[in-house]
Design an enzyme around this catalytic site. Structure first.
Site, PDB file in Angstrom:
ATOM      1  N   ASP A   1      29.360  25.579  48.810  1.00 22.89           N
ATOM      2  CA  ASP A   1      29.025  26.497  49.907  1.00 22.89           C
ATOM      3  C   ASP A   1      30.236  26.646  50.826  1.00 22.89           C
ATOM      4  OD1 ASP A   1      27.690  28.165  51.666  1.00 22.89           O
ATOM      5  OD2 ASP A   1      26.645  26.527  52.696  1.00 22.89           O
TER       6      ASP A   1
ATOM      7  N   ASN B   1      23.174  19.999  60.078  1.00 22.95           N
ATOM      8  CA  ASN B   1      21.839  20.380  59.616  1.00 22.95           C
ATOM      9  C   ASN B   1      21.510  19.636  58.327  1.00 22.95           C
ATOM     10  OD1 ASN B   1      23.465  22.768  60.658  1.00 22.95           O
ATOM     11  ND2 ASN B   1      21.380  23.481  61.051  1.00 22.95           N
TER      12      ASN B   1
ATOM     13  N   GLN C   1      21.885  21.141  49.492  1.00 20.82           N
ATOM     14  CA  GLN C   1      22.161  20.740  50.871  1.00 20.82           C
ATOM     15  C   GLN C   1      20.888  20.194  51.512  1.00 20.82           C
ATOM     16  OE1 GLN C   1      23.563  24.603  52.127  1.00 20.82           O
ATOM     17  NE2 GLN C   1      25.698  23.985  52.056  1.00 20.82           N
TER      18      GLN C   1
ATOM     19  N   ASP D   1      18.330  18.612  54.000  1.00 21.22           N
ATOM     20  CA  ASP D   1      18.307  18.547  55.461  1.00 21.22           C
ATOM     21  C   ASP D   1      18.294  17.110  55.956  1.00 21.22           C
ATOM     22  OD1 ASP D   1      18.114  21.275  55.393  1.00 21.22           O
ATOM     23  OD2 ASP D   1      16.359  21.403  56.691  1.00 21.22           O
TER      24      ASP D   1
ATOM     25  N   ASP E   1      26.580  24.704  63.850  1.00 19.50           N
ATOM     26  CA  ASP E   1      26.068  25.630  62.857  1.00 19.50           C
ATOM     27  C   ASP E   1      24.543  25.762  62.960  1.00 19.50           C
ATOM     28  OD1 ASP E   1      26.583  27.255  60.510  1.00 19.50           O
ATOM     29  OD2 ASP E   1      25.660  25.669  59.316  1.00 19.50           O
TER      30      ASP E   1
ATOM     31  N   GLU F   1      25.682  28.572  67.378  1.00 22.38           N
ATOM     32  CA  GLU F   1      25.253  29.734  66.609  1.00 22.38           C
ATOM     33  C   GLU F   1      23.728  29.816  66.731  1.00 22.38           C
ATOM     34  OE1 GLU F   1      25.830  31.477  62.108  1.00 22.38           O
ATOM     35  OE2 GLU F   1      25.242  29.385  62.352  1.00 22.38           O
TER      36      GLU F   1
ATOM     37  N   HIS G   1      32.597  34.902  59.904  1.00 23.51           N
ATOM     38  CA  HIS G   1      32.773  34.447  58.531  1.00 23.51           C
ATOM     39  C   HIS G   1      31.530  34.649  57.671  1.00 23.51           C
ATOM     40  CE1 HIS G   1      30.794  31.309  60.720  1.00 23.51           C
ATOM     41  NE2 HIS G   1      30.535  30.646  59.629  1.00 23.51           N
ATOM     42  N   ASP G   2      30.418  35.017  58.268  1.00 23.36           N
ATOM     43  CA  ASP G   2      29.178  35.240  57.536  1.00 23.36           C
ATOM     44  C   ASP G   2      28.958  36.738  57.319  1.00 23.36           C
ATOM     45  OD1 ASP G   2      28.427  32.577  57.191  1.00 23.36           O
ATOM     46  OD2 ASP G   2      27.473  32.480  59.165  1.00 23.36           O
TER      47      ASP G   2
END
Length: 546
Positions: free
Chosen positions: A65, A107, A172, A174, A204, A244, A310-311
């Site tokens: 990712d 996260n 990923q 949590d 994030d 964010e 960046h997203d």
């Protein structure tokens, strides 16, 4: 508010520049950007006027990712360098007057992180409760972040027979922030990087961090943010937390907390999305409405203004018909859209490379009340690479020179891990070298804009007022502080406009042009008249206005 009174609130007047070390500058010819390469480009950033670097993840990773799947929160991806290189980069940046913030991605971890490896090995592992487990998925467990890529937020671990929570990708898992041991680990991570010399953190996906859908519920989810802010303040009083938080303005208030108790800065997603609707409609109304609806916050807190990052360009706060309007104009090809909510393009191609529209867009971003944030390559109008999929389309190598590798690396193109933009946005058309030597380039314009922004501190500190222009295409707003009135005018239309404003609304004094050497504008009969070209803009300032 005088700058001397708030000198410790540096984030309120910063110019933030986000970059991925892996795609910025390769120093050793292996085709991958690295910390030494970035250190060699600090002078370029200082000359541009950047005052704060935001570094995307550079820790060890499986790179499934783009670095956000971290396997060691205390290390450095060996392709990029080591901790010694980090310390040297921080020293050089500090010597040029730049602060550095880093991504805090807590996260989740990678599924190869030692914590998770130990957690899935045994249900009695001390790391088991570092993650969230269930015997069966909970109801309503669809994946909200990556619809179409992940169907659920629960993944079965065949070894233990239980399901683990993953708000993002299945690789990923949590972290369980309801577990005090996890919070203690996060505090150690934050303390480690502060001790090395970073100036803060970009957190994030904050809403998913403090309140995981399907995860354990706590009495007050925001307690973690308050705890984190207190810890950082104790360790280093001038460190900042940039969050964010893609929510409507009123909901974002909760994440600021009372009097600087939680986040110091938040990205203003609502105003950003309103800007793109306004660009498409050639109508300033959406931006005016967003500014009028934006709530007041404590002086220690601020909004981070941006157009691209960046997203994907997320449009999730727009109505369905509004979103389709933007899609049809800026992303007519379905492949340019993602998740049903976003666009995977850079700004220059979306605005069809029109220098008038690009300059107006960046003038607007820097004139809106807040802290401007740029994504690397924006300053030269870089394009994306169609077909890379997802958000990787905009995460391409920085274009320094008009050669095959763009001056990013000495490695052959075949050895570079990221593809360069082509077509009208290839290195032969878009690069730093040529724009540095062209006084009419986008780079020269952004450098000038940053200089003027820093000369007008009322943009950051002033009270905002949106003025009635009697013209739907034109946005006029003022920012007032300490007897100074800043006036910005932006024409979203493709035809010239004349705007008349009451002298009372802008202070009544002569208005001095900030972006040109034109004579001061003087009111006649209690009115100011302004002419704007198609996609034109003006910054004006009245000092010691009554």
């Amino acid at each position: 508010m005088r700058p001397a009174d708030t000198s410790d609130l540096w984030w309120r007047t910063a110019v933030v520049y986000c970059l991925d070390i892996e795609t910025y500058q390769d120093s050793d010819g292996d085709g991958v950007g690295d910390l030494e390469g970035l250190a060699n480009r600090i002078d370029y950033l200082a000359d541009l006027g950047v005052t704060c670097l935001w570094l995307m993840p550079f820790q060890p990773t499986r790179d499934r990712d783009d670095g956000y799947d971290i396997t060691d929160f205390y290390g450095v991806d060996p392709r990029l360098g080591d901790l010694g290189h980090v310390v040297e980069l921080l020293r050089i940046a500090r010597g040029r007057g730049l602060r550095v913030i880093v991504d805090l991605v807590v996260n989740h971890t990678s599924d190869r992180h030692p914590w998770f490896v130990a957690a899935r090995r045994s249900r009695t592992s001390p790391y088991r409760d570092y993650y969230v487990w269930r015997d069966r998925p909970t109801r309503g467990s669809k994946n909200l972040v990556f619809p179409g890529e992940e169907n659920s937020v629960w993944e079965k671990d065949e070894h233990s027979g239980q399901y683990y929570l993953h708000s993002f990708y299945r690789h990923q898992p949590d972290l369980n922030l309801a577990n005090p041991a996890v919070r203690a680990e996060i505090a150690r991570i934050v303390g480690f990087w502060l001790e090395l010399g970073v100036d803060g953190f970009r957190i994030d996906a904050v809403p998913f961090l403090i309140q995981q859908p399907g995860g354990p519920q706590t009495a007050d989810p925001h307690d973690f943010l308050r705890e984190l802010h207190r810890f950082i303040t104790r360790r280093r009083g001038d460190a900042a937390l940039l969050g964010e938080v893609n929510l409507p303005h009123q909901q974002q208030l909760e994440y600021f907390g009372a009097k600087g108790a939680e986040l110091d800065l938040q990205f203003d997603f609502a105003t950003m999305q309103a800007c793109f609707l306004a660009f498409v409609r050639h109508d300033a109304g959406p931006v005016a409405a967003a500014l009028r609806a934006r709530p007041e916050i404590d002086v220690s807190q601020g909004w981070a203004m941006f157009l691209r990052n960046h997203d994907e360009l997320t449009l999730d706060q727009l109505g369905e018909e509004e979103r389709q309007e933007v899609f049809e104009d800026l992303a007519p090809d379905e492949r340019q859209r993602v998740y049903g909510r976003g666009i995977v393009r850079r700004l220059a191609p979306m605005l069809r490379g029109d220098p008038r529209r690009l300059r107006m867009a960046y003038s607007l971003m820097f004139a809106l009340p807040g802290t401007p944030a740029l994504f690397y390559g924006e300053e030269i109008g870089m394009g994306e690479v169609p077909g890379l999929g997802d958000r990787m389309a905009v995460r391409t190598p920085m274009q320094w020179l008009p050669d095959r590798t763009g001056g990013f690396s000495t490695a052959p193109v075949s050895r570079q891990r990221r593809e360069l933009a082509k077509s009208g946005y290839g290195t032969e058309h878009v690069n730093v070298h040529e724009q540095q030597r062209d006084p009419d380039s986008l780079l020269s314009f952004l450098r000038m804009l940053i200089t003027r922004y820093r000369e007008a501190p009322e943009i950051a500190w002033g009270s905002v007022a949106v003025l009635d222009t009697q013209d739907p295409a034109v946005l006029a707003h003022t920012l007032s502080a300490e007897g100074v009135v800043f006036l910005a005018l932006h024409n979203f239309g493709d035809e010239p406009r004349r705007v008349v404003l009451s002298a009372r609304d802008v202070g009544g004094s002569p208005l001095h042009e900030l972006l040109s050497s034109s004579p001061a504008v003087v009111a006649e009969n209690g009115r100011f008249e302004f002419d704007l070209e198609a996609y034109g803009f003006r910054w004006l300032r009245a000092v010691d206005a009554g």
